[in-house]
Design a protein around this motif. Structure first.
Motif, PDB file in Angstrom:
ATOM      1  N   LEU A  56      49.492  60.828  36.361  1.00  0.00           N
ATOM      2  CA  LEU A  56      48.085  60.451  36.322  1.00  0.00           C
ATOM      3  C   LEU A  56      47.687  59.695  37.580  1.00  0.00           C
ATOM      4  O   LEU A  56      48.485  58.943  38.138  1.00  0.00           O
ATOM      5  N   VAL A  57      46.455  59.899  37.983  1.00  0.00           N
ATOM      6  CA  VAL A  57      45.874  59.164  39.102  1.00  0.00           C
ATOM      7  C   VAL A  57      44.590  58.530  38.585  1.00  0.00           C
ATOM      8  O   VAL A  57      43.763  59.199  37.955  1.00  0.00           O
ATOM      9  N   PHE A  58      44.423  57.235  38.836  1.00  0.00           N
ATOM     10  CA  PHE A  58      43.239  56.500  38.403  1.00  0.00           C
ATOM     11  C   PHE A  58      42.494  55.962  39.623  1.00  0.00           C
ATOM     12  O   PHE A  58      43.118  55.546  40.597  1.00  0.00           O
ATOM     13  N   ALA A  59      41.177  55.932  39.527  1.00  0.00           N
ATOM     14  CA  ALA A  59      40.349  55.307  40.555  1.00  0.00           C
ATOM     15  C   ALA A  59      39.184  54.621  39.863  1.00  0.00           C
ATOM     16  O   ALA A  59      38.688  55.089  38.831  1.00  0.00           O
ATOM     17  N   ALA A  60      38.766  53.496  40.412  1.00  0.00           N
ATOM     18  CA  ALA A  60      37.633  52.766  39.841  1.00  0.00           C
ATOM     19  C   ALA A  60      36.823  52.132  40.955  1.00  0.00           C
ATOM     20  O   ALA A  60      37.346  51.800  42.017  1.00  0.00           O
ATOM     21  N   GLY A  61      35.547  51.986  40.676  1.00  0.00           N
ATOM     22  CA  GLY A  61      34.650  51.306  41.599  1.00  0.00           C
ATOM     23  C   GLY A  61      33.664  50.481  40.806  1.00  0.00           C
ATOM     24  O   GLY A  61      33.338  50.813  39.657  1.00  0.00           O
ATOM     25  N   ALA A  62      33.195  49.400  41.408  1.00  0.00           N
ATOM     26  CA  ALA A  62      32.218  48.534  40.750  1.00  0.00           C
ATOM     27  C   ALA A  62      31.230  48.033  41.786  1.00  0.00           C
ATOM     28  O   ALA A  62      31.626  47.571  42.856  1.00  0.00           O
ATOM     29  N   GLY A  63      29.955  48.156  41.470  1.00  0.00           N
ATOM     30  CA  GLY A  63      28.917  47.650  42.341  1.00  0.00           C
ATOM     31  C   GLY A  63      28.871  46.129  42.312  1.00  0.00           C
ATOM     32  O   GLY A  63      29.492  45.480  41.461  1.00  0.00           O
ATOM     33  N   GLU A  64      28.111  45.571  43.231  1.00  0.00           N
ATOM     34  CA  GLU A  64      28.034  44.112  43.356  1.00  0.00           C
ATOM     35  C   GLU A  64      27.601  43.434  42.051  1.00  0.00           C
ATOM     36  O   GLU A  64      28.204  42.451  41.633  1.00  0.00           O
ATOM     37  N   ALA A  65      26.595  43.980  41.401  1.00  0.00           N
ATOM     38  CA  ALA A  65      26.119  43.387  40.148  1.00  0.00           C
ATOM     39  C   ALA A  65      27.172  43.493  39.050  1.00  0.00           C
ATOM     40  O   ALA A  65      27.332  42.578  38.236  1.00  0.00           O
ATOM     41  N   ALA A  66      27.900  44.605  39.026  1.00  0.00           N
ATOM     42  CA  ALA A  66      28.952  44.786  38.018  1.00  0.00           C
ATOM     43  C   ALA A  66      30.078  43.783  38.235  1.00  0.00           C
ATOM     44  O   ALA A  66      30.606  43.221  37.274  1.00  0.00           O
ATOM     45  N   VAL A  67      30.454  43.557  39.496  1.00  0.00           N
ATOM     46  CA  VAL A  67      31.497  42.569  39.796  1.00  0.00           C
ATOM     47  C   VAL A  67      31.028  41.187  39.367  1.00  0.00           C
ATOM     48  O   VAL A  67      31.776  40.426  38.747  1.00  0.00           O
ATOM     49  N   LYS A  68      29.780  40.860  39.660  1.00  0.00           N
ATOM     50  CA  LYS A  68      29.232  39.552  39.255  1.00  0.00           C
ATOM     51  C   LYS A  68      29.213  39.390  37.738  1.00  0.00           C
ATOM     52  O   LYS A  68      29.345  38.297  37.226  1.00  0.00           O
ATOM     53  N   ALA A  69      29.055  40.520  37.023  1.00  0.00           N
ATOM     54  CA  ALA A  69      29.040  40.487  35.558  1.00  0.00           C
ATOM     55  C   ALA A  69      30.445  40.376  34.970  1.00  0.00           C
ATOM     56  O   ALA A  69      30.611  40.234  33.768  1.00  0.00           O
ATOM     57  N   GLY A  70      31.468  40.468  35.840  1.00  0.00           N
ATOM     58  CA  GLY A  70      32.839  40.313  35.362  1.00  0.00           C
ATOM     59  C   GLY A  70      33.685  41.561  35.396  1.00  0.00           C
ATOM     60  O   GLY A  70      34.851  41.539  34.999  1.00  0.00           O
ATOM     61  N   ASN A  71      33.126  42.673  35.848  1.00  0.00           N
ATOM     62  CA  ASN A  71      33.919  43.900  35.965  1.00  0.00           C
ATOM     63  C   ASN A  71      34.731  43.849  37.254  1.00  0.00           C
ATOM     64  O   ASN A  71      34.246  43.410  38.283  1.00  0.00           O
ATOM     65  N   ASN A  72      35.962  44.314  37.188  1.00  0.00           N
ATOM     66  CA  ASN A  72      36.856  44.266  38.330  1.00  0.00           C
ATOM     67  C   ASN A  72      37.617  45.596  38.395  1.00  0.00           C
ATOM     68  O   ASN A  72      38.452  45.876  37.528  1.00  0.00           O
ATOM     69  N   ALA A  73      37.313  46.405  39.398  1.00  0.00           N
ATOM     70  CA  ALA A  73      37.927  47.724  39.520  1.00  0.00           C
ATOM     71  C   ALA A  73      39.455  47.616  39.592  1.00  0.00           C
ATOM     72  O   ALA A  73      40.167  48.418  38.988  1.00  0.00           O
ATOM     73  N   GLY A  74      39.960  46.618  40.307  1.00  0.00           N
ATOM     74  CA  GLY A  74      41.401  46.428  40.425  1.00  0.00           C
ATOM     75  C   GLY A  74      42.064  46.182  39.087  1.00  0.00           C
ATOM     76  O   GLY A  74      43.140  46.725  38.798  1.00  0.00           O
ATOM     77  N   GLN A  75      41.426  45.377  38.260  1.00  0.00           N
ATOM     78  CA  GLN A  75      41.984  45.096  36.939  1.00  0.00           C
ATOM     79  C   GLN A  75      41.893  46.308  36.017  1.00  0.00           C
ATOM     80  O   GLN A  75      42.782  46.522  35.177  1.00  0.00           O
ATOM     81  N   LEU A  76      40.841  47.111  36.173  1.00  0.00           N
ATOM     82  CA  LEU A  76      40.709  48.311  35.338  1.00  0.00           C
ATOM     83  C   LEU A  76      41.834  49.302  35.606  1.00  0.00           C
ATOM     84  O   LEU A  76      42.485  49.776  34.669  1.00  0.00           O
ATOM     85  N   VAL A  77      42.073  49.616  36.878  1.00  0.00           N
ATOM     86  CA  VAL A  77      43.131  50.585  37.171  1.00  0.00           C
ATOM     87  C   VAL A  77      44.512  50.010  36.885  1.00  0.00           C
ATOM     88  O   VAL A  77      45.418  50.735  36.470  1.00  0.00           O
ATOM     89  N   LYS A  78      44.665  48.708  37.086  1.00  0.00           N
ATOM     90  CA  LYS A  78      45.950  48.068  36.781  1.00  0.00           C
ATOM     91  C   LYS A  78      46.277  48.210  35.299  1.00  0.00           C
ATOM     92  O   LYS A  78      47.405  48.530  34.922  1.00  0.00           O
ATOM     93  N   LYS A  79      45.281  47.986  34.449  1.00  0.00           N
ATOM     94  CA  LYS A  79      45.485  48.106  33.002  1.00  0.00           C
ATOM     95  C   LYS A  79      45.833  49.545  32.616  1.00  0.00           C
ATOM     96  O   LYS A  79      46.764  49.790  31.843  1.00  0.00           O
ATOM     97  N   ALA A  80      45.094  50.505  33.160  1.00  0.00           N
ATOM     98  CA  ALA A  80      45.371  51.913  32.860  1.00  0.00           C
ATOM     99  C   ALA A  80      46.782  52.284  33.303  1.00  0.00           C
ATOM    100  O   ALA A  80      47.498  52.986  32.591  1.00  0.00           O
ATOM    101  N   ALA A  81      47.184  51.794  34.456  1.00  0.00           N
ATOM    102  CA  ALA A  81      48.527  52.075  34.959  1.00  0.00           C
ATOM    103  C   ALA A  81      49.589  51.454  34.058  1.00  0.00           C
ATOM    104  O   ALA A  81      50.595  52.093  33.746  1.00  0.00           O
ATOM    105  N   GLU A  82      49.375  50.225  33.634  1.00  0.00           N
ATOM    106  CA  GLU A  82      50.331  49.562  32.743  1.00  0.00           C
ATOM    107  C   GLU A  82      50.507  50.340  31.449  1.00  0.00           C
ATOM    108  O   GLU A  82      51.630  50.540  30.985  1.00  0.00           O
TER     109      GLU A  82
END
Length: 78
Positions: free
Chosen positions: A17-43
């Motif tokens: 599997l290959v995962f990719a994620a992106g988050a806009g500035e407002a999404a990051v400010k709301a607490g979304n983190n692309a790095g944490q999303l793909v890390k969780k999927a990988a785990e």
């Protein structure tokens, strides 16, 4: 143009599997983190990866756990 949302994608490649994620500035400010999303999927799928809060990629080994990975990501997105 300002991007306010988040995106998470997964693909099967050669049994892995290959995962990719992106988050806009407002999404990051709301607490979304692309790095944490793909890390969780990988785990969940027996892999590794991560990245920055706005852009990240990872890989997984167990394609049978893809749905479990998506379920985990849904719990994390704000």
């Amino acid at each position: 143009m300002t991007i306010s949302g988040s995106v998470f994608v997964a693909a099967r490649a050669g049994g892995k599997l290959v995962f990719a994620a992106g988050a806009g500035e407002a999404a990051v400010k709301a607490g979304n983190n692309a790095g944490q999303l793909v890390k969780k999927a990988a785990e969940v799928t027996g892999g590794k990866g991560g990245g920055k809060p706005d852009l990240a990629q990872a890989g997984g080994r167990d394609a049978e756990k893809l749905q479990e990975a998506f379920d985990a990501i849904r719990q994390m997105v704000r």
